[in-house]
Each structure stands twice: as C-alpha cells, then as structure tokens.
Write an enzyme that holds these catalytic residues in place. Sequence first.
Site, PDB file in Angstrom:
ATOM      1  N   ASP A  29       0.790  -1.248  -0.062  1.00 27.10           N
ATOM      2  CA  ASP A  29      -0.147   0.142   0.125  1.00 27.10           C
ATOM      3  C   ASP A  29       0.815   1.392  -0.104  1.00 27.10           C
ATOM      4  O   ASP A  29       1.974   1.199   0.279  1.00 27.10           O
ATOM      5  CB  ASP A  29      -1.153   0.007   1.125  1.00 27.10           C
ATOM      6  N   ASP A  98       1.892   5.910 -13.546  1.00 25.74           N
ATOM      7  CA  ASP A  98       1.766   5.196 -14.790  1.00 25.74           C
ATOM      8  C   ASP A  98       0.313   5.768 -15.494  1.00 25.74           C
ATOM      9  O   ASP A  98      -0.597   5.885 -14.781  1.00 25.74           O
ATOM     10  CB  ASP A  98       1.282   3.633 -14.073  1.00 25.74           C
ATOM     11  N   ASP A 199       1.854   3.860 -20.650  1.00 19.56           N
ATOM     12  CA  ASP A 199       1.918   2.480 -20.912  1.00 19.56           C
ATOM     13  C   ASP A 199       1.340   2.231 -22.552  1.00 19.56           C
ATOM     14  O   ASP A 199       0.273   2.879 -23.052  1.00 19.56           O
ATOM     15  CB  ASP A 199       0.976   1.917 -20.261  1.00 19.56           C
ATOM     16  N   GLU A 256       6.419   3.502 -22.968  1.00 16.01           N
ATOM     17  CA  GLU A 256       6.612   2.133 -23.304  1.00 16.01           C
ATOM     18  C   GLU A 256       6.490   1.913 -24.660  1.00 16.01           C
ATOM     19  O   GLU A 256       5.003   2.373 -25.390  1.00 16.01           O
ATOM     20  CB  GLU A 256       5.806   1.315 -22.473  1.00 16.01           C
ATOM     21  N   HIS A 328       8.278  -4.750 -14.330  1.00 12.79           N
ATOM     22  CA  HIS A 328       7.081  -5.695 -13.808  1.00 12.79           C
ATOM     23  C   HIS A 328       6.837  -6.638 -14.700  1.00 12.79           C
ATOM     24  O   HIS A 328       5.653  -7.458 -14.634  1.00 12.79           O
ATOM     25  CB  HIS A 328       5.906  -4.735 -13.151  1.00 12.79           C
ATOM     26  N   ASP A 329       7.040  -6.282 -16.209  1.00 11.02           N
ATOM     27  CA  ASP A 329       6.346  -7.474 -17.245  1.00 11.02           C
ATOM     28  C   ASP A 329       7.390  -8.205 -17.701  1.00 11.02           C
ATOM     29  O   ASP A 329       7.521  -8.785 -18.627  1.00 11.02           O
ATOM     30  CB  ASP A 329       6.176  -6.435 -18.347  1.00 11.02           C
TER      31      ASP A 329
END
Length: 556
Positions: A29, A98, A199, A256, A328-329
């Site tokens: 959190d 993001d 993104d 990205e 994270h990907d």
Amino acid sequence: MIKKWWHDKVAYQIYPKSFLDTNGDGIGDLRGVIRRLDYLKELGVDIIWLSPIYQSPFVDQGYDISDYYAIAPEFGTMADFDELLAETKKRGMYIIMDLVINHCSDKHEWFQKALADPEGEYADYFYFRKGKDGKEPSNYRSYFGGSTWEPVPGTDKYYLHMFAKEQPDLNWNNPRLKKELFDMVNWWLEKGVAGFRIDAIINIKKDTAFPDYPADGADGLVSCTKMVEEVDGVGELLEELKKETFEKYGAFTVAEVFNMKEDELREFIGDDGHFSTMFDFSAAVLSEGDKGWHTGREVTFGEWRSALFESQLEGQKVGFKANIIENHDEPRGASRYLPSYAQNPKGIKMLGTTSVLLRGIPFIYQGQELGMTNCRFDSIEEYDDISTKDQYKVALEAGLTAEEALEAVARFSRDNSRTPMQWSGERNAGFTTGKPWLKVNPNYIQVNAAEEEKDAASVLQYYRQLIALRKSDSYREAFTYGEFRPAFEDEKGIFAFTRSTPEQKILVAANYGTGEQVLELPSGIKKLLLSNNAEIKSAGNRICLGSCDAAVLELE
C-alpha cells in the site's frame, strides 16, 4: 543537446502491490511506500515510478482502470497519496504515475454508458463495429490470446480490445474522449506529480478500416501488432498529447514503445520529441519466441552485448534512452541475462555495473538492488498473471506436456518480478503480517534488505556505491553527458565501454566469461573508481579481470 532537469537522475520503479503492506491484508500500500522513502533516498533514487494505483478490478493488475481520479482502496486513500507526494518533495524526490490511456476497464463509467446505449455518444469513446459475414470484424489476436473483438451484448456489434476483453480500447479519433483524457492528465500534473510512465502508447493509432492480414498462427489469427506496424500517423496524436499536457508543466515522460518504425527515434525522444525518454527493450526482445514463450530461446552473450551497444550508439545521436535490467513485465535480470556460474552476488553486481553506468536514465526495479531472482512456482495455479496463464495454454495447445509448459512459462512469467519485496528474513520476508497476495520467493532468507544492510560486501551496498559514483560531483558530467563508445569488442566475454568528456575518460569493464582476461588499456590508469572485487590486479596500462569481475577506471 538542450539540458533538462531529469538528465542526471536515477529512477526506481515501485510495484505497489508487492512493495510493503502496512495493514496486514497481504497487499502492499501507499503507506508502505511512505515508510520506505528514506531507504530509497539512501539508495540514491530521485524519481519514483508507481505502477498503477488507480481504482481497478485488477484483471490485469491495475492496468484496467475503472476511475482515473480515484486511488484503489487496496492501496489506500487520496490523502495517503497526497502525503506521499509531500514526503517525496521534502526529500528532493519526484513521483511519476503510470498513465494507461490506450484502454480502460470495462467497469469504467464510459464503457458502462456505451453498453447501455450502443448507438449513443459513449459508444464512440470505443471501437464498436459490426461483424463481417457473421464473424468478428477482423482477424486480430490480442496480446493475451484470442480475438481482439468481443460481442456487444444484445447487438450485432463487437468492441475492440488489444489486451484482455475487460480492457476495451479507447477511440483516439473522438475529440471529446481526447479532451477527457487530457483534462485527467493535467489534473494529476496540477496535483504535483512530476510526470508519467506511459503504457502501450503506440497502440493508440488504429487503422479504422481494420483490414484482415494473413494469419500467423494455427488459430487463423494474426498478432494485433501487425495493424500497429502497418498504420501511420501516431506521431500526430502523441504531439497533441504533449502540447495539451506534458509540455505545459515541464513534465518528465518515459514511454513504453514497441513496434516503432525505423528512423522515428528522434521524433520520439529528440530535443523536441514526443517524450523525455523511452525504455530500451533491445535486450528484452532478443529471447522472444515467434509462437509464444514456449518457443523463446537462450540469448548468447555476443548478441546481447551487440544489441545494447547498438542501441546506445543509436540513442546518443538523438537523446536519452531509459535503461532497464528488469521491470514488472519482465523476468528478473539476474536470472535472465547471467549464465548459471554468474548467478551470485558478484555476478549480479557486475550486471548492475554494466547497466547503471550506460548513457541514459537508469531505471531500477524494486528488489533489483538486492539481487532478487526469478521465483519457482510449483503449479500453474500458483501464478496470478493473466499473460502467464494464456502462455501456458498456448504451450499445451502446441503439444507440450504440462511439465514442459510450466517450465516454459517459468522462464518468462511476469510474476517472477511481482513476488513480494524481500525486506527481511522474518516471516513473509517482512512484506506483510497477513497472507501475501502472491508467493514469496523462498530465497528471502538469504536475499533481503535487513541482512544486506549489515553486510558491507552485499549487492545493496554495492548498488549504493554505484549510484553514488554516477551522481558524484567529480563524475556526474561524464556519466550523464559523456560520449558512449564500445571497447574491447574483440575480446570474448568482455562487456566494456568508455564514457568520455574532453576532460575525463572512464572505462567500465566486466568479464562475463569463465576464464581470466588481461586487458591492455589505451592509456594508464589514473584511478580505480569502483570494483566488485577488492582483489582485482592492475599495473601500468593493464588490468586483469577474473570471471565476473567488474571495474570502473578513470584513465589518464
């Protein structure tokens, strides 16, 4: 080159769900981020990128946004976010959000209104199209498998989704929709965020004729990236986005971008580019399989080094790229790019050295600075990631056994990098007092921040030294603006380059091979600035690098 405020900064990506849980519900959190700001400051971080924290059903881990103006209750409240902003500013740090504006969630108010009136104005916020010959409007395969078209209930229409069916694509040809998005972006910038990671942004331009293309798989479909590659004009939309939002605030933006056309780099990240920078995925794409993860391949050291060097040389002609080892990907870089004999603290320090000192903005992903690695999952049920489950299915359909399919997805799963941050050797790696939302990597007993704080030779302490060197008054100019030039390319297993200004020449050299290597340098060594091995020997203009040794040298 026009100098910008962000050129000499170091960025750190936080995946909030896995960073630190303060209320025992098993989910990280915002209060957890606040609690660790001093840790990040000591590491040397300037810019913090938060993966999505907006309200979401979490079909794709928050990349399906149902309210762009609300914080997901799982992460806390807007008051928590405001406190986080204030605390980062006190420390001279910046927050970037993001920005997911190619698509939203099917639970978003806009899409719900579109479904309620498929002929109404909100339907045009999306791509509602009639089918062809009783089938979908075109034969595109989504990023997560299956058709990009989903039926609109009670009609003969379909809606487009390049990702999951719960992530309908937004229609960037609609001026009213664009204004809604621009207003939202400006709202966050007014609030005080320093910018955005953007993104899947190249997907916003569609060929609205939605032509079929020859199938590239046994399912009769073609990857939706084919349409993205064939259509022109995304630059006009990106320029409009910049002018209406980022430019007004001097915002830092990192995009990205995949499937960019040749010769477009200057338009994207030049002095007057659409974005401040964009991620360098040149190494990440090398191992991709043409039929899915199960056809992914091992990448040789030579081609990996060549891809990075080529990208560096290309980038420095026009602007700054953002350099990553993992995110994270992606799976963990320590497991992906290091041979088995180098998958240890020394090898991980070597990989960090040859990444953080490249030309461009270093982006460190949470846990990278500890040497976190891929996590072994025992069954497909243990995985959470939508893409991993799809690729497991693809592998089974291709004829692999369940065991082989699990092995294939283990190498590339996005959940490798999403396992909880390893803070200590206590239960659940000190991430939560509850049940963690995703499995904790069992190696947390050895690899964790608390242990590494106490060990002067740890990966964490080395990363602190590495970042401090990059940002030091003596070498900041060379590592920020210094020319990048490959070195020792004929030496097998050597990853080496120079960063030079008229006043300084610095050599970064690492031995990714198994045998000892003696390098004859172009000039004498003025100073050894950093090394992952205190025993490295040098004399005159020669240096001896053992397996996994890395050294940073100022040359005369």
